[in-house]
Design a protein around this motif. Structure first.
Motif, PDB file in Angstrom:
ATOM      1  N   ARG A 149       0.828  -1.207   0.000  1.00 45.82           N
ATOM      2  CA  ARG A 149       0.000   0.000   0.000  1.00 45.82           C
ATOM      3  C   ARG A 149       0.861   1.255   0.000  1.00 45.82           C
ATOM      4  O   ARG A 149       0.606   2.212  -0.751  1.00 45.82           O
ATOM      5  CB  ARG A 149      -0.906   0.012   1.222  1.00 45.82           C
ATOM      6  CG  ARG A 149      -1.814   1.233   1.305  1.00 45.82           C
ATOM      7  CD  ARG A 149      -2.203   1.570   2.734  1.00 45.82           C
ATOM      8  NE  ARG A 149      -1.044   1.921   3.552  1.00 45.82           N
ATOM      9  CZ  ARG A 149      -1.114   2.174   4.856  1.00 45.82           C
ATOM     10  NH1 ARG A 149      -2.284   2.092   5.485  1.00 45.82           N
ATOM     11  NH2 ARG A 149      -0.035   2.480   5.550  1.00 45.82           N
ATOM     12  N   ASP A 150       1.897   1.275   0.831  1.00 42.97           N
ATOM     13  CA  ASP A 150       2.750   2.446   0.939  1.00 42.97           C
ATOM     14  C   ASP A 150       3.496   2.715  -0.367  1.00 42.97           C
ATOM     15  O   ASP A 150       3.742   3.867  -0.734  1.00 42.97           O
ATOM     16  CB  ASP A 150       3.740   2.285   2.087  1.00 42.97           C
ATOM     17  CG  ASP A 150       3.048   2.307   3.457  1.00 42.97           C
ATOM     18  OD1 ASP A 150       1.853   2.686   3.508  1.00 42.97           O
ATOM     19  OD2 ASP A 150       3.686   1.916   4.452  1.00 42.97           O
ATOM     20  N   ARG A 151       3.855   1.644  -1.068  1.00 48.12           N
ATOM     21  CA  ARG A 151       4.520   1.837  -2.372  1.00 48.12           C
ATOM     22  C   ARG A 151       3.545   2.423  -3.386  1.00 48.12           C
ATOM     23  O   ARG A 151       3.936   3.277  -4.195  1.00 48.12           O
ATOM     24  CB  ARG A 151       5.077   0.517  -2.878  1.00 48.12           C
ATOM     25  CG  ARG A 151       5.773   0.606  -4.235  1.00 48.12           C
ATOM     26  CD  ARG A 151       6.881   1.648  -4.227  1.00 48.12           C
ATOM     27  NE  ARG A 151       7.469   1.838  -5.537  1.00 48.12           N
ATOM     28  CZ  ARG A 151       7.997   2.977  -5.958  1.00 48.12           C
ATOM     29  NH1 ARG A 151       8.007   4.039  -5.154  1.00 48.12           N
ATOM     30  NH2 ARG A 151       8.509   3.076  -7.163  1.00 48.12           N
TER      31      ARG A 151
END
Length: 273
Positions: free
Chosen positions: A264-266
């Motif tokens: 998700r963070d990527r």
């Protein structure tokens, strides 16, 4: 069908674009209503062209006036590709993007204020067993949302989210999720080898176990937790294995959470690159 009579342009004829197009054609979209733009012609695209006679262009044709555009190019290609797309779009052309981390605001900056749907399908769409998370901007009418839903659901169910931010979470769970499952099969096979099984037998057992368990979850009305409990006899072999796998500190739960959040963070980071 909601997409009857719609002219659909696909930008990008890779595996995912071709998986979706194949689903549309199987669902009744007329080949003459579909055009794809891609400078390359891979195996999947060649099969669609030869099997259905869809129009293929290496560059965006000036004479196109689509009702719906599917943007299926890699996120890093967006800034290069979108400016050439803008001139062929009408004010009400529906734009559906399946590029991870490419926000509706980014698309609007390059294409103008259009009805935009962000969608995140996954690779099981290649066999009609995918699932897609989707978000529609305020400019998308109820009719256009129905068209997008019909197109996306040709390769599996569609789940609509109310906030665009949630598409990044969808990416972490179902968009990237098949790779996690494939790796689980790899790990099961390697563990089988460590337990003394021949490599080819261990891999067959792992593949069919993962595939069969997945199919059982889809067909059953029981929750995954209940299905797990049904397999687990007190003091039996499954319980012994699950004690390791379900350890709250070193087991699968914290590892999967860390994995999904990293993906998700990527996706969030891609939107800011």
């Amino acid at each position: 069908m909601e997409f009857d009579g719609k002219r659909v342009l696909v930008l990008g004829g890779g595996n995912m674009g071709c998986a979706l197009m194949g689903g549309w054609l199987d669902a009744g979209l007329k080949p003459g209503s579909l055009a794809v733009v891609d400078p390359h012609r891979g195996d999947a695209l060649s099969a669609l062209i030869e099997g259905h006679g869809i129009r293929h262009e290496t560059h965006l044709p000036a004479d196109t006036s689509p009702d719906v555009v599917l943007v299926a190019v890699k996120p890093q290609m967006m800034a290069e590709v979108l400016p050439s797309l803008a001139p062929v779009l009408g004010e009400e052309t529906l734009v559906v993007s399946i590029a991870a981390g490419t926000t509706a605001a980014f698309l609007a900056r390059h294409l103008g204020e259009k009805p935009i749907v962000r969608a995140m399908p996954n690779t099981p769409s290649l066999i009609g067993r995918g699932i897609t998370g989707a978000f529609a901007t305020d400019r998308v009418s109820a009719g256009q949302k129905a068209v997008a839903d019909a197109l996306l659901s040709a390769s599996g169910p569609v789940e609509w989210v109310e906030s665009e931010d949630l598409i990044d979470a969808v990416t972490g769970v179902s968009g990237s999720g098949p790779a996690y499952v494939f790796h689980l099969a790899e790990c099961l096979a390697k563990a089988g080898e460590a337990a003394g099984l021949p490599a080819d037998l261990a891999m067959r057992l792992a593949r069919h176990t993962v595939a069969g368990a997945g199919e059982l979850m889809i067909r059953s009305d029981e929750t995954p937790a209940k299905l797990r409990q049904n397999v687990t006899s007190p003091k039996g072999t499954t319980e012994a294995g699950l004690k390791v796998l379900m350890d709250e500190r070193d087991g699968l739960p914290p590892l999967v959470t860390k994995t999904v959040l990293a993906a998700r963070d990527r996706a969030v980071a891609l939107s800011k690159d």
